[in-house]
Scaffold this motif. Structure first.
Motif, PDB file in Angstrom:
ATOM      1  N   ARG A   7       0.831  -1.212   0.000  1.00  0.00           N
ATOM      2  CA  ARG A   7       0.000   0.000   0.000  1.00  0.00           C
ATOM      3  C   ARG A   7       0.862   1.256   0.000  1.00  0.00           C
ATOM      4  NH1 ARG A   7      -1.119   3.448   4.037  1.00  0.00           N
ATOM      5  NH2 ARG A   7      -0.410   2.021   5.654  1.00  0.00           N
ATOM      6  N   SER A  15      -1.285  -5.846   2.178  1.00  0.00           N
ATOM      7  CA  SER A  15      -1.624  -4.629   2.912  1.00  0.00           C
ATOM      8  C   SER A  15      -2.710  -5.011   3.889  1.00  0.00           C
ATOM      9  CB  SER A  15      -2.140  -3.544   1.962  1.00  0.00           C
ATOM     10  OG  SER A  15      -2.864  -2.564   2.686  1.00  0.00           O
ATOM     11  N   LEU A  56       8.367  -2.449   3.976  1.00  0.00           N
ATOM     12  CA  LEU A  56       7.789  -2.162   5.297  1.00  0.00           C
ATOM     13  C   LEU A  56       8.575  -1.057   5.990  1.00  0.00           C
ATOM     14  CD1 LEU A  56       7.534  -5.890   6.434  1.00  0.00           C
ATOM     15  CD2 LEU A  56       5.606  -4.390   5.816  1.00  0.00           C
TER      16      LEU A  56
HETATM   17  N1  LIG Z   1       9.504   6.709   0.924  1.00  0.00           N
HETATM   18  C1  LIG Z   1      10.732   6.742   0.437  1.00  0.00           C
HETATM   19  O1  LIG Z   1      11.133   7.698  -0.240  1.00  0.00           O
HETATM   20  C2  LIG Z   1      11.685   5.612   0.682  1.00  0.00           C
HETATM   21  C3  LIG Z   1      12.867   5.577  -0.045  1.00  0.00           C
HETATM   22  C4  LIG Z   1      13.778   4.536   0.178  1.00  0.00           C
HETATM   23  C5  LIG Z   1      13.483   3.575   1.133  1.00  0.00           C
HETATM   24  N2  LIG Z   1      12.325   3.653   1.842  1.00  0.00           N
HETATM   25  C6  LIG Z   1      12.064   2.614   2.829  1.00  0.00           C
HETATM   26  O2  LIG Z   1      11.119   1.732   2.257  1.00  0.00           O
HETATM   27  C7  LIG Z   1      10.240   1.220   3.265  1.00  0.00           C
HETATM   28  C8  LIG Z   1       8.808   1.532   2.871  1.00  0.00           C
HETATM   29  O3  LIG Z   1       8.684   2.949   2.773  1.00  0.00           O
HETATM   30  P1  LIG Z   1       7.345   3.663   2.288  1.00  0.00           P
HETATM   31  O4  LIG Z   1       7.645   5.116   2.231  1.00  0.00           O
HETATM   32  O5  LIG Z   1       6.793   2.970   1.108  1.00  0.00           O
HETATM   33  O6  LIG Z   1       6.426   3.384   3.581  1.00  0.00           O
HETATM   34  P2  LIG Z   1       4.883   3.604   3.753  1.00  0.00           P
HETATM   35  O7  LIG Z   1       4.377   4.451   2.616  1.00  0.00           O
HETATM   36  O8  LIG Z   1       4.676   4.119   5.131  1.00  0.00           O
HETATM   37  O9  LIG Z   1       4.279   2.131   3.609  1.00  0.00           O
HETATM   38  C9  LIG Z   1       4.524   1.149   4.565  1.00  0.00           C
HETATM   39  C10 LIG Z   1       3.827  -0.136   4.142  1.00  0.00           C
HETATM   40  O10 LIG Z   1       4.035  -1.118   5.140  1.00  0.00           O
HETATM   41  C11 LIG Z   1       2.758  -1.638   5.611  1.00  0.00           C
HETATM   42  N3  LIG Z   1       2.924  -1.808   7.061  1.00  0.00           N
HETATM   43  C12 LIG Z   1       3.159  -0.841   7.980  1.00  0.00           C
HETATM   44  N4  LIG Z   1       3.369  -1.376   9.196  1.00  0.00           N
HETATM   45  C13 LIG Z   1       3.285  -2.721   9.034  1.00  0.00           C
HETATM   46  C14 LIG Z   1       3.407  -3.840   9.903  1.00  0.00           C
HETATM   47  N5  LIG Z   1       3.649  -3.662  11.213  1.00  0.00           N
HETATM   48  N6  LIG Z   1       3.253  -5.091   9.394  1.00  0.00           N
HETATM   49  C15 LIG Z   1       2.985  -5.271   8.084  1.00  0.00           C
HETATM   50  N7  LIG Z   1       2.847  -4.242   7.200  1.00  0.00           N
HETATM   51  C16 LIG Z   1       3.002  -2.993   7.677  1.00  0.00           C
HETATM   52  C17 LIG Z   1       1.727  -0.606   5.203  1.00  0.00           C
HETATM   53  O11 LIG Z   1       0.503  -1.190   4.774  1.00  0.00           O
HETATM   54  P3  LIG Z   1      -0.713  -1.565   5.718  1.00  0.00           P
HETATM   55  O12 LIG Z   1      -0.629  -0.652   6.902  1.00  0.00           O
HETATM   56  O13 LIG Z   1      -1.924  -1.362   4.872  1.00  0.00           O
HETATM   57  O14 LIG Z   1      -0.475  -3.007   6.073  1.00  0.00           O
HETATM   58  C18 LIG Z   1       2.347  -0.016   3.936  1.00  0.00           C
HETATM   59  O15 LIG Z   1       2.010  -0.786   2.805  1.00  0.00           O
HETATM   60  C19 LIG Z   1      10.675   1.892   4.574  1.00  0.00           C
HETATM   61  O16 LIG Z   1      11.511   1.041   5.288  1.00  0.00           O
HETATM   62  C20 LIG Z   1      11.429   3.112   4.112  1.00  0.00           C
HETATM   63  O17 LIG Z   1      12.410   3.539   5.027  1.00  0.00           O
HETATM   64  C21 LIG Z   1      11.413   4.637   1.626  1.00  0.00           C
END
Ligand SMILES: NC(=O)c1ccc[n+]([C@@H]2O[C@H](COP(=O)([O-])OP(=O)(O)OC[C@H]3O[C@@H](n4cnc5c(N)ncnc54)[C@H](OP(=O)(O)O)[C@@H]3O)[C@@H](O)[C@H]2O)c1
Length: 318
Positions: free
Chosen positions: A15, A39, A80
């Motif tokens: 998501r 998700s 995540l």
């Molecule tokens: N955003 C960026 O620019 C970026 C860049 C590089 C790396 N990252 C890294 O990539 C990862 C994801 O980032 P994002 O920005 O895409 O995060 P995000 O938008 O906050 O999405 C997090 C995802 O994880 C799920 N989730 C959250 N807590 C969870 C749990 N306890 N168990 C299972 N599912 C869970 C959420 O879906 P549901 O709550 O619906 O389950 C959601 O799909 C992070 O570690 C971040 O540091 C991010």
């Protein structure tokens, strides 16, 4: 190379911002079938209703670690928040250890038993590892901006980073609150940010990193100040960058300082600016990167392609 027609891949945390970009990329991949997307919030809903790039019948599912492992896919991408990967890795280790895992979080970036996948700098260290840690977004920009001058450095590079607010993910906080960010620039974690430690560990030199969030949605500007042991002319420095990234379709060396508005939504990094201080022992270099693409999903796909034996740039427009 003799590769099967198709590999199955699942995304855990689909998501989120990075998961959404990855669905978009995998939907157009000729050799990857999106087998599941997890998700909790969107469980039961059709992916096609949330992502215009995807046209199949797949629905989001709420899957715990054992349910993910039971899917038996060729590769799993963990998208995540930090600190959540371990149970999924443990379940896959137990059920199907040859599954390729690409983890987007910081959880394994300091673990030497995982391959750190910043292909332009580390692909010569790839030796078939199935556990791949995807670099941080700021950390990718910093390393690509510093690497060509690494052997010339006289001190820690100083990195001033400005990110769009999608870098803070979807969990509500000040750093992704458009109301608080309006007409604003938000400094945070001004020393010892995890990406500061990540870059210092990977490059083997100390770095000083000062992150900020800005009101735009996506894209990072990384302005890096580099002190040099010996004076270098601007054209010598530009030549070092051009040589280092010759043959790298996702890294473009440009003359003027790049603008983040021009790389948002694109898969590569631009590096330019190259402004000398008087005396030619200090240079300022600017890198721009889309945090959700080369800073996350595009880089994850480069790593996934390589681990599956495909061309690294399959399904990555360049
Ligand atoms: N955003 C960026 O620019 C970026 C860049 C590089 C790396 N990252 C890294 O990539 C990862 C994801 O980032 P994002 O920005 O895409 O995060 P995000 O938008 O906050 O999405 C997090 C995802 O994880 C799920 N989730 C959250 N807590 C969870 C749990 N306890 N168990 C299972 N599912 C869970 C959420 O879906 P549901 O709550 O619906 O389950 C959601 O799909 C992070 O570690 C971040 O540091 C991010």
């Amino acid at each position: 190379m003799n590769v099967p027609q198709s590999f199955t891949v699942g995304i855990v945390g689909a998501r989120g911002y990075t998961g959404t970009e990855l669905i978009r990329l995998l939907a157009a991949h000729p050799h990857i079938e999106l087998a599941f997307v997890s998700s909790r919030e969107l469980a039961g809903q059709r992916v096609a209703d949330h992502n215009d790039a995807y046209q199949g019948e797949l629905r989001y599912e709420s899957l715990d670690a054992d349910a993910v492992a039971a899917k038996g896919v060729d590769a799993v991408v963990l998208a995540l928040p930090n600190g959540k990967a371990e149970p999924f890795v443990a379940a896959l280790d137990a059920a199907k250890p040859d599954t390729v895992i690409v983890d987007l979080s910081a959880d394994y970036r300091f673990d030497n038993s995982w391959y750190y996948g910043l292909p332009e700098l580390t692909r010569n260290r790839y030796d078939g590892q199935k556990r791949i840690s995807n670099p941080g977004c700021y950390a990718t920009a910093m390393q690509l901006a510093i690497a060509p001058l690494l052997s010339q450095l006289a001190g820690p590079p100083t990195c001033f980073g400005v990110s769009g607010w999608s870098g803070a993910g979807t969990t509500p906080s000040d750093k992704n609150n458009p109301e608080l960010l309006r007409d604003n620039l938000m400094p945070y974690a001004l020393t010892n940010h995890v990406h500061e430690r990540e870059v210092a560990t990977q490059l083997g030199v100390p770095v000083e990193f000062m992150p900020h969030v800005a009101p735009h949605f996506r894209g990072i500007t990384m302005t890096v100040n580099l002190w040099l042991q010996q004076p270098l002319k601007r054209e010598e420095i530009v030549a070092l960058y051009e040589q280092r990234y010759a043959g790298e379709p996702l890294v473009e060396v440009v003359d003027e300082a790049p603008w983040v508005s021009r790389i948002a939504g694109t898969h590569g990094v631009q590096i330019g600016g190259f402004t000398m201080a008087p005396g030619n022992k200090r240079v300022v270099v600017v890198a721009t990167i889309d945090n959700l693409l080369k800073g996350a999903a595009t880089q994850a796909l480069q790593n996934l392609n390589r681990a599956l034996g495909l061309d690294e740039l399959t399904a990555i427009p360049h």
